[in-house]
Design a protein around this motif. Structure first.
Motif, PDB file in Angstrom:
ATOM      1  N   PRO A  18       0.800  -1.228   0.000  1.00 24.91           N
ATOM      2  CA  PRO A  18       0.000   0.000   0.000  1.00 24.91           C
ATOM      3  C   PRO A  18       0.832   1.276   0.000  1.00 24.91           C
ATOM      4  CG  PRO A  18      -0.087  -1.068   2.143  1.00 24.91           C
ATOM      5  CD  PRO A  18       0.677  -1.977   1.248  1.00 24.91           C
ATOM      6  N   LEU A  19       0.270   2.310  -0.602  1.00 27.95           N
ATOM      7  CA  LEU A  19       0.874   3.636  -0.553  1.00 27.95           C
ATOM      8  C   LEU A  19       0.576   4.283   0.800  1.00 27.95           C
ATOM      9  CD1 LEU A  19      -0.217   4.740  -4.111  1.00 27.95           C
ATOM     10  CD2 LEU A  19       2.033   3.925  -3.402  1.00 27.95           C
ATOM     11  N   ALA A  52      -3.283  -1.822  -6.372  1.00 28.92           N
ATOM     12  CA  ALA A  52      -4.006  -3.069  -6.628  1.00 28.92           C
ATOM     13  C   ALA A  52      -5.510  -2.858  -6.728  1.00 28.92           C
ATOM     14  CB  ALA A  52      -3.701  -4.086  -5.522  1.00 28.92           C
ATOM     15  N   PHE A  53      -6.014  -1.740  -6.231  1.00 23.86           N
ATOM     16  CA  PHE A  53      -7.451  -1.480  -6.231  1.00 23.86           C
ATOM     17  C   PHE A  53      -7.929  -0.707  -7.458  1.00 23.86           C
ATOM     18  CE2 PHE A  53      -6.632  -1.553  -1.474  1.00 23.86           C
ATOM     19  CZ  PHE A  53      -6.985  -2.894  -1.358  1.00 23.86           C
ATOM     20  N   ARG A  54      -7.010  -0.329  -8.345  1.00 27.82           N
ATOM     21  CA  ARG A  54      -7.411   0.413  -9.547  1.00 27.82           C
ATOM     22  C   ARG A  54      -8.379  -0.428 -10.380  1.00 27.82           C
ATOM     23  NH1 ARG A  54      -4.681   5.050 -10.251  1.00 27.82           N
ATOM     24  NH2 ARG A  54      -2.584   5.203  -9.385  1.00 27.82           N
ATOM     25  N   GLY A  55      -9.459   0.194 -10.814  1.00 27.46           N
ATOM     26  CA  GLY A  55     -10.415  -0.477 -11.680  1.00 27.46           C
ATOM     27  C   GLY A  55     -11.320  -1.480 -10.978  1.00 27.46           C
ATOM     28  N   THR A  56     -11.348  -1.465  -9.644  1.00 30.80           N
ATOM     29  CA  THR A  56     -12.197  -2.403  -8.906  1.00 30.80           C
ATOM     30  C   THR A  56     -13.311  -1.645  -8.193  1.00 30.80           C
ATOM     31  OG1 THR A  56     -10.828  -2.303  -6.909  1.00 30.80           O
ATOM     32  CG2 THR A  56     -10.275  -4.011  -8.514  1.00 30.80           C
ATOM     33  N   ALA A  84     -10.922   0.981   1.509  1.00 33.85           N
ATOM     34  CA  ALA A  84      -9.839   0.663   0.574  1.00 33.85           C
ATOM     35  C   ALA A  84     -10.052   1.471  -0.706  1.00 33.85           C
ATOM     36  CB  ALA A  84      -9.825  -0.829   0.275  1.00 33.85           C
ATOM     37  N   ASP A  85      -9.028   2.162  -1.134  1.00 31.21           N
ATOM     38  CA  ASP A  85      -9.121   3.006  -2.323  1.00 31.21           C
ATOM     39  C   ASP A  85      -7.875   2.848  -3.193  1.00 31.21           C
ATOM     40  OD1 ASP A  85     -11.616   4.416  -1.832  1.00 31.21           O
ATOM     41  OD2 ASP A  85     -10.552   5.388  -0.183  1.00 31.21           O
ATOM     42  N   ALA A  86      -8.037   3.161  -4.467  1.00 34.84           N
ATOM     43  CA  ALA A  86      -6.910   3.308  -5.378  1.00 34.84           C
ATOM     44  C   ALA A  86      -6.404   4.725  -5.229  1.00 34.84           C
ATOM     45  CB  ALA A  86      -7.349   3.040  -6.797  1.00 34.84           C
ATOM     46  N   PRO A  87      -5.145   4.966  -5.563  1.00 33.58           N
ATOM     47  CA  PRO A  87      -4.632   6.341  -5.496  1.00 33.58           C
ATOM     48  C   PRO A  87      -5.386   7.251  -6.464  1.00 33.58           C
ATOM     49  CG  PRO A  87      -2.861   4.764  -5.943  1.00 33.58           C
ATOM     50  CD  PRO A  87      -4.150   4.010  -5.992  1.00 33.58           C
TER      51      PRO A  87
END
Length: 88
Positions: A18-19, A52-56, A84-87
């Protein structure tokens, strides 16, 4: 072995790199409720940002976190709140 919180942090770091990651033990807020143990470490809030959460969808992200923490959820963790989020 470490605390439950330490194991959650290690597992999420290994799975998602994670970032940003925050794991908060909220067990004290649930003392006396179902699933609470006197020693705590039963109720957690996880806030993480990872590529890892991009596009989900939100549901997919929650499932990914729950899968990563399956062992903890089957044992000492009674409740897990996830953000949980994508950047951006």
């Amino acid at each position: 072995m470490g605390t439950v919180r330490d194991r959650i942090i290690a597992q999420l770091n290994a799975q998602f790199t994670p970032l940003a990651l925050e794991v908060i033990d909220e067990s004290h807020l649930h003392a006396g409720h179902a699933g609470a143990r006197p020693e705590g470490e039963t109720h957690f809030r996880v806030i993480l940002t990872a590529d890892a959460f991009r596009g989900t969808s939100r549901l997919e992200r929650h499932r990914m976190v729950n899968d990563a923490l399956a062992e903890e959820l089957a044992g000492p963790v009674h409740a897990l709140a996830v953000k949980a989020d994508a950047p951006a």
